[in-house]
Design a protein around this motif. Sequence first.
Motif: not given
Length: 286
Positions: A192, A250, A254
């Motif tokens: 990320s 991000r 995830r």
Amino acid sequence: MTARGRAEPPGALPVLQERLAAALEAARQSWPGVTLEGPRFAAHLARLVPAEGNEEAWGKLHMADVYLARAAADGLPTALATFESRLMPEVDAAVARLKLPAAGLDEVRQLLRQRMLVGSADAPARLAAYPGTGPLAGWVRAAALWLALDWQRQRSGQGQSEDGDLSMLVAPGDDPELAYLKQTYRAEFSASFQAALAALSARQRNFLRLKYLDGLGIDQLGALYGVHRSTAARWVVGAQEELLDGTRQRLTERLRLTRSQLDSVLRLISSQLDVSLSRLLRTHSE
């Protein structure tokens, strides 16, 4: 008015002019044949000396080195030749203990030339950012050593440091939940963070690297890009916030966590990412 556009008290201007003339003369004597125009040198010094600068502030600058660095950053042929003959040998001295192969040493030297002397639209020649508070030779040695260590790390296949990524954000004694998150989600955080870093503009990445890797202050960043310190500060803060927001977004995409766990991860990143950027950027340096 001075080169900074601020009013000086009566009698200060002649003193400033005398200082500039003396600094210019001494610098030209130190580097015969290197002829940087006086106004160009004066404007550069105005960016390096604080607005309230006095004789003590002037005395701390390595004037001759500042002169050579500015002239070389401007591409003056004699300055470039002087840099090559007088300062490039510092690269060999700096990295000697690393015992790089000949090809590695050549690559480090070329990288140093590229970064110090050439630059780009997004990253001006780094010699322009030399602050003058220490010898230029030492500044060059430090840059060479960093490049050599990075070259060595890449060739050894060490894509990530064992102490890198999310583990950098958690200190001994943190609560058990955060320790667990560190171990469990290290790979997700790494991916990320790297994706968020890559999504920044080239200029934003350079702002962060100049500040957190090269240790430049806001005044020096402003001088490097020719903007006021408040503009430089706004650029750095904007790049930090975008990197943090991008990492957070991000990571959220995830991970499959409970709300409590996700809040813990985001709280951890928000509170400590800014103070860990130097290590994180070094880990993910291009």
